[in-house]
Design a protein around this motif. Structure first.
Motif, short mmCIF file in Angstrom:
data_model
loop_
_atom_site.label_atom_id
_atom_site.label_comp_id
_atom_site.label_asym_id
_atom_site.label_seq_id
_atom_site.Cartn_x
_atom_site.Cartn_y
_atom_site.Cartn_z
N ALA A 669 0.85 -1.18 0.00
CA ALA A 669 0.00 0.00 0.00
C ALA A 669 0.89 1.23 0.00
CB ALA A 669 -0.90 0.00 1.22
N LEU A 670 0.59 2.19 -0.88
CA LEU A 670 1.42 3.38 -1.04
C LEU A 670 0.60 4.63 -0.74
CD1 LEU A 670 3.22 2.48 -4.41
CD2 LEU A 670 4.01 2.02 -2.08
N TRP A 671 1.19 5.53 0.06
CA TRP A 671 0.61 6.84 0.31
C TRP A 671 1.43 7.87 -0.47
CZ3 TRP A 671 0.22 2.94 3.70
CH2 TRP A 671 -0.99 2.77 4.38
N LEU A 672 0.76 8.70 -1.24
CA LEU A 672 1.45 9.66 -2.08
C LEU A 672 2.03 10.80 -1.24
CD1 LEU A 672 -0.09 8.06 -4.24
CD2 LEU A 672 -0.52 10.22 -5.41
N ALA A 673 3.19 11.28 -1.68
CA ALA A 673 3.79 12.45 -1.05
C ALA A 673 2.97 13.69 -1.40
CB ALA A 673 5.23 12.62 -1.51
N PRO A 674 3.02 14.72 -0.55
CA PRO A 674 2.24 15.93 -0.84
C PRO A 674 2.63 16.53 -2.19
CG PRO A 674 3.04 15.96 1.42
CD PRO A 674 3.70 14.79 0.75
N GLY A 675 1.60 16.88 -2.96
CA GLY A 675 1.82 17.51 -4.26
C GLY A 675 2.05 16.53 -5.40
#
Length: 846
Positions: A669-675
């Protein structure tokens, strides 16, 4: 027969519309019920046939309790005198590059390595082990033993390019995936998902498993007790009967099939009220003629039998047409979705599956239900005609007093229904008590309609008195029982429609909230390759490291799916290991007690709690199927799981790795970096993993889940709409019957000075009282039924709890539609009745 020819048939011939409507009501009910039964039978037959094709027909299936079998195990087994044939098997799931499966993901093909000589020997002995997996080749035995030759089934051959002689597939490897090239050989008749059969020696070499076996299919000598023989095997072996996937599917889908069948019968149930309304209308219109034939010597018994004959004719015609339409509906659905109802990809044997299942007994059962519904609907009009006093009716004194249940009986039925709703399910997961409770609530609500009409009529006394209100109040009070009869169809249909609307709305809303909890990350990545057990293959360690270091990714959370055998039941269940602190665990129960020091914490789904009795705080033993390690577990809570109906467990990833020694990762599971954009992250993941990985964004998984949900309930909504339409037709016919039966009453009121406009206002007041009572009763009953569906039927049938959600706009539309139908039908029928000249109407009394 003479009365039928000279009395009933002319009435039907002059006004065929209502008779056709009644026949259609019975036809639709029978067709939907019979068609759903045929669809269920075809799906089960397809899965049972697929299971026989993959598993063969051995007496026992031998596996290792831990790890894999070896060639030495096969030799030892063949030396046992009780064994007449033994077929070694190795299996793998290979990715088919360039082919796309359901959902746009990579397509896998099931590869099975078999000993063709052992299959031929078992067939020659008259006990074929796997006839549907035995390759059919044109070049004899030599074609069976060719090097690296794969024999494909029809589903796989459809995907081959025209004229292709070779096939390139991709298998998971220790470090990275590897491609293998196979020559296309003969055919196998097993017809399911894409499948290929290889010589076992080639399969062991290609799969990288020399000397290793997944299972051995065993045929025992005649007269050998398989259970006793299996009990005396070495401890390292485990022999069980072949997995009956068809029976397992039947158990898993029993609740869905029962609920769908009962919902289909709902249309027949409400259709019986329409038959009742049509026959009541005919009885009201022909009441003077019934009285006349009574005076001329036709007995009450003969009149009663004639009305029942009318109902029987309607039932027979509607049932015959319904059975034929049911076959057509089932055939059309199978044509659209395939013989497995779209679960695996359509095959070409829909008609075969439809007509090879038993048809006579189900046709007789559903035909009898349709005929019984029509006859029961004809009972009340038949009793009315039987009870009339012909001389009084000819003098215009009307029908005899109606009989009805007292209000306390309705309350008692409601109370009994509420009590039955709390009963546990029977026959597995079938909530018989809940269904009985729903029926009693409907009957109790019908019994209370007269009291409700009388209560609403009492409200008129608070309005300024005038002649119309006085007439409406007195007649509504006197004819409250008739309101129950005229509103029965729409009340039942509205109540069921409200119940299903609330249940579906509650389920969908709960699913949306569950998806928000279960999918906390932005993007999910897993291997497109599959292990032999069909679970996702581990992602390569180098790829995992590269994915976690992508600049587009803020953080990642790995996940592993394994198989666990519960020691208490011996059942193999799914075990998911992931970072519990990362979210995605929608708990419905939590245990706050002291954890045993040597027990690993696990969380179980609602099916595990209900089926296996795994309660929070309970300590249990489990065995990892792939690693063979024994684990001591303690239940820490219960989580809501809308993705399964069977038992599943969750465990913290760190605990799993320490207990199993498995350091692999199947999903990430991957959480995107801001922006960072989702598409840029997808491109980066695809650049690293290529075609060997599958990706899905949380939004896509939500959309797919909702699409599957809406598709699953599409037939439910359709059946609900049919039943509601039948109920509305019933109330229209009932109101027409009442208005036409009052022609002479309207004529008398016209003689007394009331205008047509005033009489229409009178009808409006009366119809508003009755329609309002029906709408209120239907809404109240529907909410009660929805509570049973939400809090009893779904948890008992599917082990899915949910919160109740009221879709107010849809409920308002349903209630408004029922009220408008009742009022509009009464006004239209009244306008028609008032069209008769008042003098002519009153003269009929002379």
């Amino acid at each position: 027969m003479t009365l039928w020819r000279h009395f009933t048939w002319p009435a039907w011939r002059d006004q065929p519309g209502r008779v056709v409507l009644a026949v259609i009501a019975v036809m639709l009910g029978v067709a939907l019920a019979f068609g759903v039964h045929l669809l269920n039978g075809a799906a089960l037959a397809e899965f049972a046939r697929a299971a026989r094709g993959v598993n063969g027909q051995p007496d026992l299936v031998l596996k290792a309790r831990a790890g894999a079998l070896t060639d030495a195990d096969l030799v030892e087994l063949l030396n046992r005198p009780e064994v007449t044939a033994a077929s070694p098997v190795v299996e793998a799931m290979a990715l088919w590059p360039g082919q796309v499966g359901p959902g746009g993901r990579g397509l896998s093909i099931h590869l099975i390595g078999l000993d063709p000589l052992a299959l031929l020997a078992s067939a020659a002995a008259g006990h074929p082990l796997a006839p549907e997996l035995t390759p059919q080749v044109e070049s004899g035995v030599g074609g069976l033993l060719g090097a690296n030759v794969v024999h494909l089934n029809a589903a796989a051959r459809k995907l081959l390019p025209a004229g292709a002689k070779t096939l390139t597939l991709r298998l998971p490897g220790d470090g990275k995936p590897r491609d293998i090239e196979l020559a296309v050989g003969g055919r196998v008749i097993a017809d399911n998902t894409p499948l290929g059969v290889l010589d076992i020696a080639d399969a062991q070499a290609l799969f990288g498993r020399l000397g290793s076996l997944d299972r051995i299919d065993v045929q025992l000598a005649p007269g050998t007790d398989a259970k006793a023989w299996a009990a005396n095997l070495p401890a390292r072996w485990q022999a069980t009967p072949p997995d009956d996937a068809g029976a397992r599917l039947s158990d898993m889908t029993r609740s869905y099939r029962v609920n769908l069948g009962l919902l289909a019968l709902m249309a027949l149930f409400t259709g019986s009220f329409l038959v009742y309304a049509v026959l009541s209308l005919a009885t009201a219109q022909r009441l003077p003629q019934w009285a006349l034939v009574g005076v001329l010597g036709v007995s009450a018994r003969m009149r009663w039998r004639l009305i029942l004959t009318e109902g029987g004719v309607i039932g027979l015609v509607g049932t015959g047409l319904g059975l034929a339409l049911g076959v057509g509906l089932a055939a059309g659905a199978l044509k659209l979705m395939g013989s497995d109802l779209g679960l695996h990809g359509a095959s070409d044997s829909s008609a075969e599956l439809l007509f090879n299942q038993p048809l006579l007994v189900p046709a007789l059962v559903y035909g009898a239900l349709g005929l019984a519904a029509a006859l029961v609907a004809a009972l009340a009009p038949a009793l009315t005609v039987r009870r009339i006093a012909p001389a009084l009716v000819l003098k215009g004194l009307g029908l005899p007093a109606s009989r009805t249940l007292p209000a306390w009986a309705g309350l008692a039925l409601l109370g009994l229904g509420a009590a039955l709703a709390g009963l546990p399910p029977v026959w597995g997961d079938t909530p018989v008590g809940a269904y009985a409770a729903m029926f009693l609530l409907l009957m109790g609500g019908l019994a209370l309609v007269p009291a409700l009409v009388q209560g609403m009529t009492a409200l008129l006394s608070h309005l300024p008195a005038n002649a119309l209100l006085l007439l409406a109040r007195e007649r509504s009070r006197d004819q409250a029982t008739e309101a129950r009869r005229s509103l029965a169809g729409v009340l039942v249909a509205l109540a069921l429609a409200v119940a299903m609307t609330v249940m579906i709305g509650s389920f969908r809303e709960s699913l949306l909230r569950w998806l928000d909890d279960a999918l906390p990350a932005d993007l999910y990545v897993r291997s497109a390759l599959r292990a032999a057990n069909a679970l996702p293959a581990p992602l390569p360690p180098a790829l995992l490291q590269s994915l976690s270091q992508l600049p587009e990714v803020a953080r990642s959370s790995p996940q592993v799916t394994a198989r666990l055998r519960l020691a208490a039941s011996g059942q193999a269940v799914a075990l998911t290991a992931r970072d519990v602190s990362a979210g995605g665990l929608p708990l419905v129960e939590r245990w706050s007690g002291v954890r045993e020091a040597d027990a690993l914490p696990v969380w179980v789904n609602e099916a595990a709690r209900d089926r296996d009795g795994l309660k929070p705080g309970q300590v249990l033993q489990g065995e990892l199927i792939d690693g063979g390690r024994l684990l001591k577990l303690q239940v820490q809570g219960v989580w809501r799981d809308y993705s399964r109906q069977n038992t599943a467990l969750w465990m913290a990833l760190d605990d799993y790795r320490r207990a199993s020694g498995d350091t692999s990762t199947a999903e990430l599971a991957l959480w995107l970096a801001p922006g960072q954009s989702l598409e840029a992250t997808r491109a980066a993941v695809r650049k690293l993993g290529g075609d060997n990985v599958e990706m899905a964004a949380a939004g896509e998984l939500r959309a797919l889940s909702l699409k599957i949900f809406d598709r699953s309930f599409a037939i439910t909504v359709w059946l609900q709409a049919v039943a509601l339409a039948v109920g509305l037709f019933g109330v229209i016919a009932s109101q027409s019957a009442q208005a036409l039966a009052r022609k002479r009453e309207f004529g008398l009121l016209r003689h007394l000075g009331l205008s047509k406009r005033q009489l229409m206002r009178l009808l409006l007041i009366e119809a508003s009282l009755q329609g309002g009572a029906g709408a209120i009763a239907g809404l109240a009953l529907g909410l009660g039924l929805s509570a049973i569906l939400v809090y009893v039927v779904n948890p008992q049938s599917f082990h899915w709890s949910m919160e109740m959600h009221l879709p107010l706009l849809r409920l308002a539309v349903l209630v408004g539609l029922a009220f408008a139908a009742a009022v509009g039908a009464s006004l239209l029928a009244g306008r028609r009745a008032l069209g008769t000249d008042a003098v002519r109407a009153v003269r009929e009394d002379a």
